[in-house]
Write a protein that holds these residues in place. Structure first.
Motif, PDB file in Angstrom:
ATOM      1  N   ASP A  54      18.139  52.637  40.759  1.00 35.50           N
ATOM      2  CA  ASP A  54      17.261  52.281  41.878  1.00 35.50           C
ATOM      3  C   ASP A  54      17.746  51.001  42.556  1.00 35.50           C
ATOM      4  O   ASP A  54      17.717  50.891  43.789  1.00 35.50           O
ATOM      5  CB  ASP A  54      15.819  52.100  41.401  1.00 35.50           C
ATOM      6  CG  ASP A  54      15.156  53.412  41.014  1.00 35.50           C
ATOM      7  OD1 ASP A  54      15.679  54.483  41.400  1.00 35.50           O
ATOM      8  OD2 ASP A  54      14.128  53.368  40.315  1.00 35.50           O
ATOM      9  N   ASP A  55      18.182  50.038  41.746  1.00 31.42           N
ATOM     10  CA  ASP A  55      18.707  48.787  42.289  1.00 31.42           C
ATOM     11  C   ASP A  55      19.962  49.059  43.120  1.00 31.42           C
ATOM     12  O   ASP A  55      20.146  48.500  44.202  1.00 31.42           O
ATOM     13  CB  ASP A  55      19.009  47.813  41.142  1.00 31.42           C
ATOM     14  CG  ASP A  55      19.206  46.385  41.599  1.00 31.42           C
ATOM     15  OD1 ASP A  55      18.749  46.031  42.705  1.00 31.42           O
ATOM     16  OD2 ASP A  55      19.827  45.610  40.848  1.00 31.42           O
ATOM     17  N   LEU A  56      20.827  49.945  42.623  1.00 33.07           N
ATOM     18  CA  LEU A  56      22.045  50.303  43.360  1.00 33.07           C
ATOM     19  C   LEU A  56      21.714  51.014  44.676  1.00 33.07           C
ATOM     20  O   LEU A  56      22.361  50.765  45.699  1.00 33.07           O
ATOM     21  CB  LEU A  56      22.947  51.199  42.506  1.00 33.07           C
ATOM     22  CG  LEU A  56      23.645  50.534  41.322  1.00 33.07           C
ATOM     23  CD1 LEU A  56      24.248  51.590  40.410  1.00 33.07           C
ATOM     24  CD2 LEU A  56      24.712  49.564  41.796  1.00 33.07           C
ATOM     25  N   LYS A  57      20.702  51.878  44.658  1.00 32.59           N
ATOM     26  CA  LYS A  57      20.302  52.575  45.883  1.00 32.59           C
ATOM     27  C   LYS A  57      19.754  51.598  46.915  1.00 32.59           C
ATOM     28  O   LYS A  57      20.006  51.733  48.105  1.00 32.59           O
ATOM     29  CB  LYS A  57      19.231  53.624  45.568  1.00 32.59           C
ATOM     30  CG  LYS A  57      19.728  54.832  44.841  1.00 32.59           C
ATOM     31  CD  LYS A  57      18.564  55.750  44.495  1.00 32.59           C
ATOM     32  CE  LYS A  57      18.983  56.807  43.509  1.00 32.59           C
ATOM     33  NZ  LYS A  57      17.846  57.586  43.011  1.00 32.59           N
ATOM     34  N   ARG A  81      25.934  46.236  42.677  1.00 33.27           N
ATOM     35  CA  ARG A  81      27.153  46.488  41.894  1.00 33.27           C
ATOM     36  C   ARG A  81      27.732  45.185  41.367  1.00 33.27           C
ATOM     37  O   ARG A  81      28.156  45.109  40.213  1.00 33.27           O
ATOM     38  CB  ARG A  81      28.198  47.211  42.753  1.00 33.27           C
ATOM     39  CG  ARG A  81      27.969  48.677  42.859  1.00 33.27           C
ATOM     40  CD  ARG A  81      29.042  49.405  43.620  1.00 33.27           C
ATOM     41  NE  ARG A  81      30.370  49.023  43.199  1.00 33.27           N
ATOM     42  CZ  ARG A  81      31.432  49.026  43.995  1.00 33.27           C
ATOM     43  NH1 ARG A  81      31.311  49.372  45.265  1.00 33.27           N
ATOM     44  NH2 ARG A  81      32.610  48.682  43.542  1.00 33.27           N
ATOM     45  N   ILE A  82      27.755  44.165  42.204  1.00 36.81           N
ATOM     46  CA  ILE A  82      28.258  42.851  41.766  1.00 36.81           C
ATOM     47  C   ILE A  82      27.352  42.286  40.691  1.00 36.81           C
ATOM     48  O   ILE A  82      27.815  41.804  39.659  1.00 36.81           O
ATOM     49  CB  ILE A  82      28.373  41.888  42.964  1.00 36.81           C
ATOM     50  CG1 ILE A  82      29.480  42.360  43.915  1.00 36.81           C
ATOM     51  CG2 ILE A  82      28.622  40.459  42.488  1.00 36.81           C
ATOM     52  CD1 ILE A  82      29.475  41.659  45.256  1.00 36.81           C
ATOM     53  N   ASN A  83      26.038  42.356  40.923  1.00 40.13           N
ATOM     54  CA  ASN A  83      25.091  41.798  39.947  1.00 40.13           C
ATOM     55  C   ASN A  83      25.188  42.457  38.584  1.00 40.13           C
ATOM     56  O   ASN A  83      25.053  41.792  37.565  1.00 40.13           O
ATOM     57  CB  ASN A  83      23.658  41.912  40.465  1.00 40.13           C
ATOM     58  CG  ASN A  83      23.345  40.901  41.530  1.00 40.13           C
ATOM     59  OD1 ASN A  83      24.028  39.895  41.662  1.00 40.13           O
ATOM     60  ND2 ASN A  83      22.334  41.172  42.313  1.00 40.13           N
ATOM     61  N   LYS A 143      31.553  55.271  39.656  1.00 37.81           N
ATOM     62  CA  LYS A 143      30.508  55.208  38.627  1.00 37.81           C
ATOM     63  C   LYS A 143      29.172  54.783  39.231  1.00 37.81           C
ATOM     64  O   LYS A 143      28.118  55.304  38.847  1.00 37.81           O
ATOM     65  CB  LYS A 143      30.932  54.274  37.505  1.00 37.81           C
ATOM     66  CG  LYS A 143      32.067  54.860  36.684  1.00 37.81           C
ATOM     67  CD  LYS A 143      32.488  53.956  35.571  1.00 37.81           C
ATOM     68  CE  LYS A 143      33.653  54.582  34.818  1.00 37.81           C
ATOM     69  NZ  LYS A 143      34.099  53.768  33.705  1.00 37.81           N
ATOM     70  N   ALA A 144      29.220  53.851  40.169  1.00 39.84           N
ATOM     71  CA  ALA A 144      27.986  53.434  40.840  1.00 39.84           C
ATOM     72  C   ALA A 144      27.411  54.594  41.639  1.00 39.84           C
ATOM     73  O   ALA A 144      26.193  54.824  41.620  1.00 39.84           O
ATOM     74  CB  ALA A 144      28.262  52.233  41.738  1.00 39.84           C
TER      75      ALA A 144
END
Length: 169
Positions: A92-95, A102-104, A112-113
């Motif tokens: 959800d954070d990636l979306k 991705r950096i975090n 993969k992301a």
């Protein structure tokens, strides 16, 4: 600012694993003995403070699903369910935040992301069941200062975390 829910949950599971030496969770955490000792001795306030830093102190190392995995339904173990919930929060954070997330989370592979954002709960449960995901320390926990609300300390912690050594995949 990073959504701290998944990180806080992950750190608490890591503490539970490190304290109880639970092998069901052990395959998901790749922590040095010093980091493991730190997390055992960390208070709830310490974990909340580390979770409030605007980046993750942990890398998420996402593997690939095995093609030979059986598709038979089975009730997931508590550890598989917990890890798949964390992966759902990371997805959800990636979306929501894309490259920043991705950096975090230290996910340097766009593939993969992308897989994680497109995965469903079943996919994430299968990944966790196969043990193809681990959380590793981005910087030694003992070097991160907690309990000090000073903004300069927060920035120093973020820089320390972001400059931590990345493990090869």
């Amino acid at each position: 600012m990073m959504d701290a829910f998944a990180l806080d949950l992950t750190l608490r599971l890591a503490r539970e694993w490190a304290t109880a030496n639970d092998p069901a969770f052990g395959r998901y955490f790749d922590l040095s003995p010093v980091d493991r000792l730190w997390i055992v001795n960390a208070t709830d306030a310490d974990l909340a403070e580390v979770s409030a830093i605007p980046t993750s102190i942990l890398f998420v190392n996402v593997g690939e699903l095995s093609d030979s995995y059986t598709e038979n339904f089975r009730t997931p173990s508590p550890s598989v369910a917990a890890i798949s919930q964390i992966l759902g929060a990371v997805a959800d954070d990636l979306k929501t935040r894309g490259r920043v997330a991705r950096i975090n989370w230290g996910i340097n592979s766009e593939e993969k992301a992308d897989w994680l954002t497109k995965s469903n709960m079943r996919d994430r449960m299968m990944l966790a069941d196969q043990g193809r995901v681990t959380f590793s320390a981005r910087a030694p926990f003992s070097k991160i200062q907690v309990g000090i609300p000073d903004s300069h300390v927060r920035i120093a912690n973020v820089m320390r975390i972001l400059s931590g050594g990345r493990r090869s995949e």
